[in-house]
Design a protein around this motif. Structure first.
Motif, PDB file in Angstrom:
ATOM      1  N   LEU A 135      46.191  61.581  -7.314  1.00 20.24           N
ATOM      2  CA  LEU A 135      47.366  60.860  -7.733  1.00 20.24           C
ATOM      3  C   LEU A 135      47.732  60.876  -9.097  1.00 20.24           C
ATOM      4  CD1 LEU A 135      46.824  57.506  -5.872  1.00 20.24           C
ATOM      5  CD2 LEU A 135      48.490  59.121  -5.447  1.00 20.24           C
ATOM      6  N   ARG A 136      48.672  61.040 -10.139  1.00 22.11           N
ATOM      7  CA  ARG A 136      48.388  60.960 -11.683  1.00 22.11           C
ATOM      8  C   ARG A 136      48.453  59.330 -12.500  1.00 22.11           C
ATOM      9  NH1 ARG A 136      50.688  64.837 -14.343  1.00 22.11           N
ATOM     10  NH2 ARG A 136      51.805  66.330 -13.002  1.00 22.11           N
ATOM     11  N   ARG A 137      47.466  59.035 -12.936  1.00 20.64           N
ATOM     12  CA  ARG A 137      46.330  57.596 -13.817  1.00 20.64           C
ATOM     13  C   ARG A 137      47.912  56.146 -13.162  1.00 20.64           C
ATOM     14  NH1 ARG A 137      44.364  56.425 -19.002  1.00 20.64           N
ATOM     15  NH2 ARG A 137      43.578  53.595 -18.541  1.00 20.64           N
ATOM     16  N   PRO A 138      49.784  56.762 -13.970  1.00 15.32           N
ATOM     17  CA  PRO A 138      49.780  54.858 -13.577  1.00 15.32           C
ATOM     18  C   PRO A 138      50.576  55.427 -11.907  1.00 15.32           C
ATOM     19  CG  PRO A 138      51.112  57.111 -14.845  1.00 15.32           C
ATOM     20  CD  PRO A 138      50.399  57.778 -14.280  1.00 15.32           C
ATOM     21  N   ALA A 139      50.299  56.140 -11.152  1.00 13.29           N
ATOM     22  CA  ALA A 139      50.419  56.603  -9.623  1.00 13.29           C
ATOM     23  C   ALA A 139      49.402  55.734  -8.828  1.00 13.29           C
ATOM     24  CB  ALA A 139      50.696  57.182  -8.437  1.00 13.29           C
ATOM     25  N   ARG A 140      48.253  56.289  -9.331  1.00 16.70           N
ATOM     26  CA  ARG A 140      46.610  56.017  -9.368  1.00 16.70           C
ATOM     27  C   ARG A 140      46.593  54.300  -9.160  1.00 16.70           C
ATOM     28  NH1 ARG A 140      43.094  58.608 -11.710  1.00 16.70           N
ATOM     29  NH2 ARG A 140      43.341  56.715 -13.355  1.00 16.70           N
ATOM     30  N   ARG A 141      47.049  53.435 -10.270  1.00 12.79           N
ATOM     31  CA  ARG A 141      46.964  52.092 -10.881  1.00 12.79           C
ATOM     32  C   ARG A 141      48.147  51.252 -10.397  1.00 12.79           C
ATOM     33  NH1 ARG A 141      46.450  51.513 -17.254  1.00 12.79           N
ATOM     34  NH2 ARG A 141      43.790  52.450 -17.620  1.00 12.79           N
ATOM     35  N   ALA A 142      49.147  51.327 -10.022  1.00  9.70           N
ATOM     36  CA  ALA A 142      50.531  50.862  -9.485  1.00  9.70           C
ATOM     37  C   ALA A 142      50.075  50.663  -7.518  1.00  9.70           C
ATOM     38  CB  ALA A 142      51.276  52.137  -9.102  1.00  9.70           C
ATOM     39  N   THR A 143      49.046  51.899  -7.203  1.00  3.59           N
ATOM     40  CA  THR A 143      48.342  52.202  -5.626  1.00  3.59           C
ATOM     41  C   THR A 143      47.871  51.177  -5.311  1.00  3.59           C
ATOM     42  OG1 THR A 143      49.827  53.930  -5.691  1.00  3.59           O
ATOM     43  CG2 THR A 143      48.078  53.474  -3.945  1.00  3.59           C
ATOM     44  N   LEU A 144      46.659  50.618  -6.814  1.00  6.30           N
ATOM     45  CA  LEU A 144      45.368  50.391  -6.780  1.00  6.30           C
ATOM     46  C   LEU A 144      46.631  49.059  -6.649  1.00  6.30           C
ATOM     47  CD1 LEU A 144      41.932  49.618  -6.587  1.00  6.30           C
ATOM     48  CD2 LEU A 144      42.507  49.978  -9.530  1.00  6.30           C
ATOM     49  N   VAL A 145      46.677  47.686  -7.429  1.00  2.00           N
ATOM     50  CA  VAL A 145      47.233  46.557  -7.664  1.00  2.00           C
ATOM     51  C   VAL A 145      48.160  46.424  -5.918  1.00  2.00           C
ATOM     52  CG1 VAL A 145      49.372  45.057  -8.422  1.00  2.00           C
ATOM     53  CG2 VAL A 145      48.456  47.214 -10.075  1.00  2.00           C
ATOM     54  N   VAL A 146      48.789  47.586  -5.613  1.00  3.12           N
ATOM     55  CA  VAL A 146      49.882  47.348  -3.635  1.00  3.12           C
ATOM     56  C   VAL A 146      48.343  47.193  -3.352  1.00  3.12           C
ATOM     57  CG1 VAL A 146      50.763  48.465  -2.202  1.00  3.12           C
ATOM     58  CG2 VAL A 146      51.769  48.939  -4.255  1.00  3.12           C
ATOM     59  N   HIS A 147      47.319  47.905  -3.002  1.00  2.00           N
ATOM     60  CA  HIS A 147      45.828  48.006  -2.194  1.00  2.00           C
ATOM     61  C   HIS A 147      45.729  46.510  -2.353  1.00  2.00           C
ATOM     62  CE1 HIS A 147      42.792  48.959   0.447  1.00  2.00           C
ATOM     63  NE2 HIS A 147      42.246  48.649  -0.860  1.00  2.00           N
ATOM     64  N   LEU A 192      44.256  54.584   2.259  1.00  2.00           N
ATOM     65  CA  LEU A 192      43.801  55.843   2.777  1.00  2.00           C
ATOM     66  C   LEU A 192      44.633  56.644   1.995  1.00  2.00           C
ATOM     67  CD1 LEU A 192      43.298  57.663   4.896  1.00  2.00           C
ATOM     68  CD2 LEU A 192      46.087  57.630   5.895  1.00  2.00           C
ATOM     69  N   LEU A 193      45.345  56.302   1.031  1.00  2.00           N
ATOM     70  CA  LEU A 193      46.364  57.178  -0.448  1.00  2.00           C
ATOM     71  C   LEU A 193      44.965  57.770  -0.831  1.00  2.00           C
ATOM     72  CD1 LEU A 193      48.500  58.439  -1.291  1.00  2.00           C
ATOM     73  CD2 LEU A 193      49.650  56.090  -2.267  1.00  2.00           C
ATOM     74  N   LEU A 194      44.444  55.963  -1.988  1.00  2.00           N
ATOM     75  CA  LEU A 194      44.329  56.392  -2.400  1.00  2.00           C
ATOM     76  C   LEU A 194      42.549  56.916  -2.224  1.00  2.00           C
ATOM     77  CD1 LEU A 194      43.643  52.441  -3.716  1.00  2.00           C
ATOM     78  CD2 LEU A 194      44.441  53.396  -5.266  1.00  2.00           C
ATOM     79  N   SER A 195      41.833  56.646  -1.252  1.00  2.00           N
ATOM     80  CA  SER A 195      41.093  57.153  -0.370  1.00  2.00           C
ATOM     81  C   SER A 195      41.282  58.796  -1.155  1.00  2.00           C
ATOM     82  CB  SER A 195      40.519  57.247   0.864  1.00  2.00           C
ATOM     83  OG  SER A 195      39.759  55.591   1.116  1.00  2.00           O
ATOM     84  N   LEU A 196      42.562  59.849  -0.484  1.00  2.00           N
ATOM     85  CA  LEU A 196      42.320  61.303  -0.929  1.00  2.00           C
ATOM     86  C   LEU A 196      43.328  61.086  -1.739  1.00  2.00           C
ATOM     87  CD1 LEU A 196      44.633  60.867   3.001  1.00  2.00           C
ATOM     88  CD2 LEU A 196      41.851  61.372   2.389  1.00  2.00           C
ATOM     89  N   GLY A 197      43.741  60.484  -2.923  1.00  2.00           N
ATOM     90  CA  GLY A 197      44.270  60.458  -4.279  1.00  2.00           C
ATOM     91  C   GLY A 197      43.363  60.349  -5.283  1.00  2.00           C
ATOM     92  N   THR A 198      41.879  59.945  -4.935  1.00  2.00           N
ATOM     93  CA  THR A 198      40.993  59.810  -5.676  1.00  2.00           C
ATOM     94  C   THR A 198      39.343  60.798  -5.550  1.00  2.00           C
ATOM     95  OG1 THR A 198      40.067  57.660  -5.384  1.00  2.00           O
ATOM     96  CG2 THR A 198      42.179  57.413  -6.923  1.00  2.00           C
ATOM     97  N   PRO A 199      39.288  60.946  -6.433  1.00  2.00           N
ATOM     98  CA  PRO A 199      37.476  61.270  -6.192  1.00  2.00           C
ATOM     99  C   PRO A 199      37.049  61.425  -5.474  1.00  2.00           C
ATOM    100  CG  PRO A 199      38.178  61.869  -8.385  1.00  2.00           C
ATOM    101  CD  PRO A 199      39.118  60.428  -7.996  1.00  2.00           C
TER     102      PRO A 199
END
Length: 219
Positions: A29-41, A98-105
């Motif tokens: 995940l790129r940084r903006p997508a990662r941050r947005a997903t983290l906020v949602v999560h 699940l997206l955060l787990s698979l999309g980050t290290p």
């Protein structure tokens, strides 16, 4: 509810590894997508926890009173929570985590706390959908018919179990205990070997360049 983007301040055994090449289950995940997903999560997980506290309070109100209107109002409110909020937030929490787990290290199966949270989140999502919600619907049908609740314990047992699971997942997400899984240790060993080999190649390349420069200067 089982992976976070930040890795600063964690010990060596907790710091995520770089993504392994050739792993088809990893999507960076790129940084903006990662941050947005983290906020949602985080928002969905916090909402899920708050709603469960509300369910515990409503169930307690229903089983500790002899007032039929209070009991009916409590179980009907629980139905609104489970139908419109708990189940949707459960799936949002599960999918975003699940997206955060698979999309980050951090990944899904490298760290025991992440792996444990995934299975607990999956289990509580299934329980909310196929046990908690039908149980509340049965309670609503019972009180609507003017009959007493068959078992007051069943009404509050589900929310209490769910609340205990959410609190446990919150604790391990903060403490990040238990270190790496067997797969994580194997990947770390492979990663360290690759880094060592890469360092040796870089040093050998540097030495060759220096030797070539010395040869040109002495020629």
């Amino acid at each position: 509810m089982y992976a976070e983007a930040s890795t600063r301040g964690y010990s060596r055994c907790q710091t995520p590894l770089a993504a392994s090449p050739g792993n088809v289950f990893h999507v960076k995940l790129r940084r903006p997508a990662r941050r947005a997903t983290l906020v949602v999560h985080v928002t969905a997980a916090a909402g899920w926890l708050g709603l469960t506290l509300g369910l515990v309070a409503l169930a307690a109100a229903a089983i500790t009173t002899d007032s039929a209107p209070t009991i009916e109002a409590s179980v009907r409110a629980m139905k609104v929570f489970t139908d419109w909020l708990v189940v949707p937030l459960a799936f949002v929490t599960l999918l975003s985590g699940l997206l955060l787990s698979l999309g980050t290290p951090w990944r899904l199966a490298r760290h025991r706390w992440v792996y444990t949270k995934f299975w607990l989140t999956l289990a509580t999502t299934i329980a909310s959908t196929f046990a908690l919600r039908p149980g509340v619907n049965d309670a609503v049908a019972t009180v609507s018919a003017g009959e007493p609740l068959a078992s007051s314990t069943d009404l509050i047992a589900g929310p209490i179990v769910s609340l205990s699971a959410y609190l446990f997942m919150t604790v391990i997400s903060v403490l990040k205990p238990w270190g790496l899984t067997r797969r994580g240790r194997r990947l770390r060993t492979t990663h360290q070997a690759d880094q060592k080999q890469l360092g040796q190649k870089q040093r050998a390349s540097t030495h060759k360049k220096v030797d070539a420069e010395v040869m040109r200067q002495t020629a």
